[in-house]
Design a protein around this motif. Sequence first.
Motif, PDB file in Angstrom:
ATOM      1  N   UNK A   1      -2.454  47.444   6.680  1.00 25.50           N
ATOM      2  CA  UNK A   1      -1.276  47.848   7.471  1.00 25.50           C
ATOM      3  C   UNK A   1      -0.129  46.852   7.278  1.00 25.50           C
ATOM      4  N   UNK A   2      -0.471  45.573   7.145  1.00 24.60           N
ATOM      5  CA  UNK A   2       0.578  44.560   6.909  1.00 24.60           C
ATOM      6  C   UNK A   2       1.204  44.776   5.530  1.00 24.60           C
ATOM      7  N   UNK A   3       0.345  44.911   4.534  1.00 26.90           N
ATOM      8  CA  UNK A   3       0.845  44.990   3.155  1.00 26.90           C
ATOM      9  C   UNK A   3       1.628  46.270   2.888  1.00 26.90           C
ATOM     10  N   UNK A   4       1.294  47.339   3.608  1.00 25.99           N
ATOM     11  CA  UNK A   4       2.011  48.597   3.360  1.00 25.99           C
ATOM     12  C   UNK A   4       3.288  48.673   4.202  1.00 25.99           C
ATOM     13  N   UNK A   5       3.498  47.665   5.061  1.00 26.20           N
ATOM     14  CA  UNK A   5       4.723  47.647   5.871  1.00 26.20           C
ATOM     15  C   UNK A   5       4.583  48.416   7.177  1.00 26.20           C
ATOM     16  N   UNK A   6       3.373  48.939   7.473  1.00 33.70           N
ATOM     17  CA  UNK A   6       3.174  49.679   8.731  1.00 33.70           C
ATOM     18  C   UNK A   6       3.125  48.717   9.917  1.00 33.70           C
ATOM     19  N   UNK A   7       2.505  47.546   9.706  1.00 32.90           N
ATOM     20  CA  UNK A   7       2.355  46.592  10.813  1.00 32.90           C
ATOM     21  C   UNK A   7       3.481  45.563  10.755  1.00 32.90           C
ATOM     22  N   UNK A   8       3.876  45.118  11.933  1.00 32.65           N
ATOM     23  CA  UNK A   8       4.949  44.127  12.003  1.00 32.65           C
ATOM     24  C   UNK A   8       4.370  42.711  12.026  1.00 32.65           C
ATOM     25  N   UNK A   9       5.233  41.746  11.796  1.00 30.62           N
ATOM     26  CA  UNK A   9       4.928  40.334  12.065  1.00 30.62           C
ATOM     27  C   UNK A   9       6.230  39.741  12.582  1.00 30.62           C
ATOM     28  N   UNK A  10       6.150  38.536  13.154  1.00 31.60           N
ATOM     29  CA  UNK A  10       7.324  38.007  13.853  1.00 31.60           C
ATOM     30  C   UNK A  10       8.550  37.893  12.934  1.00 31.60           C
ATOM     31  N   UNK A  11       9.679  38.349  13.453  1.00 34.22           N
ATOM     32  CA  UNK A  11      10.957  38.301  12.738  1.00 34.22           C
ATOM     33  C   UNK A  11      11.275  36.895  12.213  1.00 34.22           C
ATOM     34  N   UNK A  12      10.845  35.879  12.946  1.00 32.67           N
ATOM     35  CA  UNK A  12      11.249  34.497  12.627  1.00 32.67           C
ATOM     36  C   UNK A  12      10.853  34.086  11.214  1.00 32.67           C
ATOM     37  N   UNK A  13       9.781  34.668  10.697  1.00 35.33           N
ATOM     38  CA  UNK A  13       9.290  34.209   9.392  1.00 35.33           C
ATOM     39  C   UNK A  13       9.994  34.885   8.216  1.00 35.33           C
ATOM     40  N   UNK A  14      11.053  35.617   8.526  1.00 34.59           N
ATOM     41  CA  UNK A  14      11.866  36.218   7.469  1.00 34.59           C
ATOM     42  C   UNK A  14      13.126  35.414   7.176  1.00 34.59           C
ATOM     43  N   UNK A  15      13.163  34.184   7.700  1.00 29.98           N
ATOM     44  CA  UNK A  15      14.295  33.289   7.422  1.00 29.98           C
ATOM     45  C   UNK A  15      13.823  32.180   6.492  1.00 29.98           C
ATOM     46  N   UNK A  16      14.696  31.722   5.586  1.00 29.04           N
ATOM     47  CA  UNK A  16      14.266  30.715   4.596  1.00 29.04           C
ATOM     48  C   UNK A  16      14.277  29.280   5.132  1.00 29.04           C
ATOM     49  N   UNK A  17      13.428  28.431   4.553  1.00 24.06           N
ATOM     50  CA  UNK A  17      13.439  26.986   4.882  1.00 24.06           C
ATOM     51  C   UNK A  17      14.178  26.271   3.756  1.00 24.06           C
ATOM     52  N   UNK A  18      15.436  25.945   3.996  1.00 20.99           N
ATOM     53  CA  UNK A  18      16.311  25.451   2.928  1.00 20.99           C
ATOM     54  C   UNK A  18      16.245  23.944   2.744  1.00 20.99           C
ATOM     55  N   UNK A  19      16.044  23.215   3.841  1.00 20.84           N
ATOM     56  CA  UNK A  19      16.069  21.739   3.773  1.00 20.84           C
ATOM     57  C   UNK A  19      14.912  21.183   4.609  1.00 20.84           C
ATOM     58  N   UNK A  20      14.589  19.911   4.411  1.00 18.42           N
ATOM     59  CA  UNK A  20      13.455  19.298   5.120  1.00 18.42           C
ATOM     60  C   UNK A  20      13.603  19.438   6.643  1.00 18.42           C
ATOM     61  N   UNK A  21      14.843  19.316   7.137  1.00 17.07           N
ATOM     62  CA  UNK A  21      15.042  19.396   8.598  1.00 17.07           C
ATOM     63  C   UNK A  21      14.573  20.748   9.153  1.00 17.07           C
ATOM     64  N   UNK A  22      14.515  21.778   8.309  1.00 12.81           N
ATOM     65  CA  UNK A  22      14.039  23.085   8.781  1.00 12.81           C
ATOM     66  C   UNK A  22      12.588  22.995   9.249  1.00 12.81           C
ATOM     67  N   UNK A  23      11.824  22.093   8.639  1.00 14.53           N
ATOM     68  CA  UNK A  23      10.421  21.937   9.046  1.00 14.53           C
ATOM     69  C   UNK A  23      10.376  21.331  10.454  1.00 14.53           C
ATOM     70  N   UNK A  24      11.295  20.398  10.721  1.00 11.39           N
ATOM     71  CA  UNK A  24      11.398  19.852  12.082  1.00 11.39           C
ATOM     72  C   UNK A  24      11.799  20.947  13.065  1.00 11.39           C
ATOM     73  N   UNK A  25      12.793  21.755  12.678  1.00 10.54           N
ATOM     74  CA  UNK A  25      13.285  22.796  13.585  1.00 10.54           C
ATOM     75  C   UNK A  25      12.205  23.846  13.844  1.00 10.54           C
ATOM     76  N   UNK A  26      11.401  24.164  12.833  1.00 11.98           N
ATOM     77  CA  UNK A  26      10.335  25.162  13.038  1.00 11.98           C
ATOM     78  C   UNK A  26       9.323  24.627  14.051  1.00 11.98           C
ATOM     79  N   UNK A  27       8.882  23.368  13.850  1.00  9.88           N
ATOM     80  CA  UNK A  27       7.908  22.812  14.791  1.00  9.88           C
ATOM     81  C   UNK A  27       8.468  22.789  16.205  1.00  9.88           C
ATOM     82  N   UNK A  28       9.671  22.260  16.326  1.00  7.77           N
ATOM     83  CA  UNK A  28      10.281  22.103  17.654  1.00  7.77           C
ATOM     84  C   UNK A  28      10.567  23.474  18.304  1.00  7.77           C
ATOM     85  N   UNK A  29      11.285  24.331  17.580  1.00  3.97           N
ATOM     86  CA  UNK A  29      11.753  25.578  18.200  1.00  3.97           C
ATOM     87  C   UNK A  29      10.753  26.732  18.060  1.00  3.97           C
ATOM     88  N   UNK A  30      10.231  26.936  16.853  1.00  6.18           N
ATOM     89  CA  UNK A  30       9.373  28.113  16.630  1.00  6.18           C
ATOM     90  C   UNK A  30       8.022  27.909  17.308  1.00  6.18           C
TER      91      UNK A  30
END
Length: 326
Positions: free
Chosen positions: A113-142
Amino acid sequence: MYTTEMQKTAQVVSAEDPEKLAAFEARVAADEFIEPKDWMPEAYRRTLTRQISQHAHSEIVGMLPEGNWITRAPSLRRKAILLAKVQDEAGHGLYLYSAAETLGTSREEMIEALHSGKAKYSTIFNYPTLIWADIGAIGWLVDGAAIMNQVPLQRTSYGPYARAMVRVCKEESFHQRQGYEIMMHLAAGTPEQKRMAQDALDRWWWPSLMMFGPTDDNSPNTAQSMRWRIKRDTNDELRQKFVDITKPQADAIGLTVPDPDLRWNEEKGGHDFGAVDWEEFYAVVRGEGPVARERMKARREAWESNAWVREAAVAHAEKRAAREAA
Ligand code: FAQ
């Protein structure tokens, strides 16, 4: 199974045996856990399968943005911590798939269901991690948003889901602190490091608020899920708590939350904050997120190229069973 069909849910509920339904609702109202072999309304089973499998998919897809930085973490210490965190997310996915399987859907069906696009997953993981600070922001905020949502789920009415959440929450709390610690160091570093931390906060703040789902008025599942104590708080209640806790954390390290309307409201005892861009949220839910295609491609490729591991594990289990039988 994976789309909201509230009218159908209402029909399914009214078609249930009224005596069994009343006994089930009394148990839920008394805060008893419902266990896999207990009678449950079909709509309860369907909602839980949807929510738990979506949650499991989020943990697994959520490994991708961070996995991208394991080889580029700025020190051995950061690398070891990130590796452990990403491995924890895999574990969370596995407990959650196991919990969902107890409701009668196989892991293969959920993955398909995930692979065929029928099932959803959290919107947040559709954004890119461009710089190292993004890893900090993911831990803190996500991870911070994930904890806010998951601590109450330790008291969700379905036993296997509630129990899985206990360990998940302990680990998420470590994840949140490691992310905040990265941000703390960057924010207190060189002007360029501070700028990176602020840039990451600017890009991850609004998508983090979207993780809690649509506003209560526009959330088709919340009312029934609250009645059945699957959810213990509404989407808006959790979003508000997250803003109230996170804003002072940003202040403490000298970063600015990118919301000009954010201010303390003494009367309500919480912050007022600006409007989330719901158009963007629904576009990402529809699969139009900035790196949605890459995420699904990576998942499908991992599933296919690692088929030999699953086959080897099955062959090993069969050999062992045959040896034991002999
Ligand atoms: N993304 O009626 P509601 C993590 C969908 S774990 C995509 O309000 P509900 C750990 C929703 O499915 C993050 N879709 O729905 C980590 C529904 O669609 P459907 C995941 C969303 O279920 C950190 C429709 O919109 N956490 O981050 C989203 O009552 C770092 C209407 O919405 C969980 O899954 C969204 N953000 O409430 C890993 C927690 N929001 O299927 C790696 C458990 C809503 O009916 C690195 N889940 N939708 O067509 C929940 O608590 C709930 O499912 C909500 C949504 C609150 C997410």
